[in-house]
Design an enzyme around this catalytic site. Structure first.
Site, PDB file in Angstrom:
ATOM      1  N   GLY A  34      -4.287   0.908   1.293  1.00 33.69           N
ATOM      2  CA  GLY A  34      -3.508   0.390   0.172  1.00 33.69           C
ATOM      3  C   GLY A  34      -2.483   1.385  -0.309  1.00 33.69           C
ATOM      4  O   GLY A  34      -2.224   2.392   0.355  1.00 33.69           O
ATOM      5  N   ASN A  35      -1.887   1.107  -1.448  1.00 29.36           N
ATOM      6  CA  ASN A  35      -0.895   2.019  -2.018  1.00 29.36           C
ATOM      7  C   ASN A  35      -1.018   1.999  -3.539  1.00 29.36           C
ATOM      8  O   ASN A  35      -1.784   1.216  -4.101  1.00 29.36           O
ATOM      9  CB  ASN A  35       0.514   1.642  -1.552  1.00 29.36           C
ATOM     10  CG  ASN A  35       0.900   0.250  -1.997  1.00 29.36           C
ATOM     11  OD1 ASN A  35       1.109  -0.018  -3.171  1.00 29.36           O
ATOM     12  ND2 ASN A  35       0.972  -0.673  -1.030  1.00 29.36           N
ATOM     13  N   ARG A  36      -0.238   2.844  -4.207  1.00 27.19           N
ATOM     14  CA  ARG A  36      -0.411   3.071  -5.644  1.00 27.19           C
ATOM     15  C   ARG A  36       0.423   2.148  -6.521  1.00 27.19           C
ATOM     16  O   ARG A  36       0.534   2.383  -7.725  1.00 27.19           O
ATOM     17  CB  ARG A  36      -0.057   4.521  -5.993  1.00 27.19           C
ATOM     18  CG  ARG A  36      -0.988   5.539  -5.392  1.00 27.19           C
ATOM     19  CD  ARG A  36      -0.671   6.930  -5.918  1.00 27.19           C
ATOM     20  NE  ARG A  36      -1.457   7.945  -5.249  1.00 27.19           N
ATOM     21  CZ  ARG A  36      -2.730   8.208  -5.549  1.00 27.19           C
ATOM     22  NH1 ARG A  36      -3.329   7.541  -6.509  1.00 27.19           N
ATOM     23  NH2 ARG A  36      -3.375   9.139  -4.871  1.00 27.19           N
ATOM     24  N   SER A  37       1.029   1.118  -5.966  1.00 29.11           N
ATOM     25  CA  SER A  37       1.850   0.244  -6.808  1.00 29.11           C
ATOM     26  C   SER A  37       0.989  -0.467  -7.851  1.00 29.11           C
ATOM     27  O   SER A  37      -0.044  -1.049  -7.529  1.00 29.11           O
ATOM     28  CB  SER A  37       2.559  -0.791  -5.941  1.00 29.11           C
ATOM     29  OG  SER A  37       3.284  -1.672  -6.767  1.00 29.11           O
TER      30      SER A  37
ATOM     31  N   ALA B 263       5.206  -3.414  -3.016  1.00 27.23           N
ATOM     32  CA  ALA B 263       5.063  -2.369  -2.005  1.00 27.23           C
ATOM     33  C   ALA B 263       4.263  -2.972  -0.854  1.00 27.23           C
ATOM     34  O   ALA B 263       3.063  -3.235  -0.980  1.00 27.23           O
ATOM     35  CB  ALA B 263       4.343  -1.159  -2.594  1.00 27.23           C
TER      36      ALA B 263
END
Ligand code: C5P
Length: 224
Positions: free
Chosen positions: A29-32, A96
């Site tokens: 995943g990502n930090r968005s 993102a």
């Protein structure tokens, strides 16, 4: 701003960050946080638009009067955006989207075994949704907006990315460890395919949203 200048328009906004499953309990995943996309949706609705918000893994309350379509992965986000964009006047890709996903999802939880090194994770490319919807517009005159988070050479990288993606506007954020992600504020420059450059000073994500919709509204024809 302050007027219903998007009345009669349908806009699609993607928000949040995709999660690409490794096994039933794990993902890449990502930090968005989804805050910028949600602000875009909320401001568009306040300016009179019908809004479809394609939301990937966001834990914020849905803005009032907005249609929310929930997705998890990049492939799901692509399906939802391709479907929602058919009659849209504008599509804003604030999400993102993971560039890569695990080539396969393990059917069961991946286990560690004593004395055995972990297997490498094979990745495959996800489709570039922004490039796809920019190259092949669902409607003539549909305005397509992308976002780019850059850590260095922000303007040069932004210009190159705008050209590569083929969108009308690219909102370029400078990101760092303490900047932008999860924050209430943002600082950006909006690049136009027509060569324009609109700096947006540090301020709330709703203020950047207003600038984006100003620029979109200016690019929409007067007919609805
Ligand atoms: O190439 P990069 O990920 O920096 O581009 C960011 C922009 O492209 C964002 O608007 C994002 O929503 C979009 N994107 C996409 N599909 C991908 C990767 C990014 O639509 N696979």
């Amino acid at each position: 701003a302050g007027v219903a200048d998007l009345a009669g328009r349908h806009v699609v906004v993607s928000a949040g960050g995709t999660r690409e499953p490794l096994d039933p309990v794990r993902f890449l995943g990502n930090r968005s946080s989804g805050r910028q996309g949600y602000a875009l949706a909320q401001v568009a609705a306040a300016r009179g638009a019908r809004v479809t918000l394609v939301s990937a893994n966001v834990s914020l309350p849905a803005p009032a009067g907005v249609d929310v379509v929930r997705v998890g992965t990049a492939l799901e986000l692509r399906e939802a955006v391709l479907n929602a964009r058919q009659d849209a006047d504008a599509v804003v890709m604030a999400a993102a989207v993971a560039d890569f996903r695990p080539a396969a999802m393990a059917a069961g939880k991946i286990k560690k075994k004593d004395g055995v090194e972990p297997a490498p994770v094979e990745l495959v490319r996800n489709p570039d949704i922004l490039a796809e919807i920019s190259a092949d517009r669902a409607r003539a005159g549909q305005v397509v907006v992308g976002f780019a988070a850059e850590t260095d050479e922000v303007l040069a990288n932004g210009r190159a990315k705008l050209a590569r993606k083929g969108c009308d506007l690219l909102v370029v954020n400078e990101v760092g460890v303490d900047k932008t992600f999860g924050s209430e504020h943002n600082e950006a420059v909006v690049l136009g395919a027509d060569g324009t450059e609109t700096p947006v000073p540090h301020g709330p994500k709703s203020a950047l949203a207003d600038v984006v919709w100003d620029l979109v509204a200016a690019r929409l024809g007067s007919e609805t």
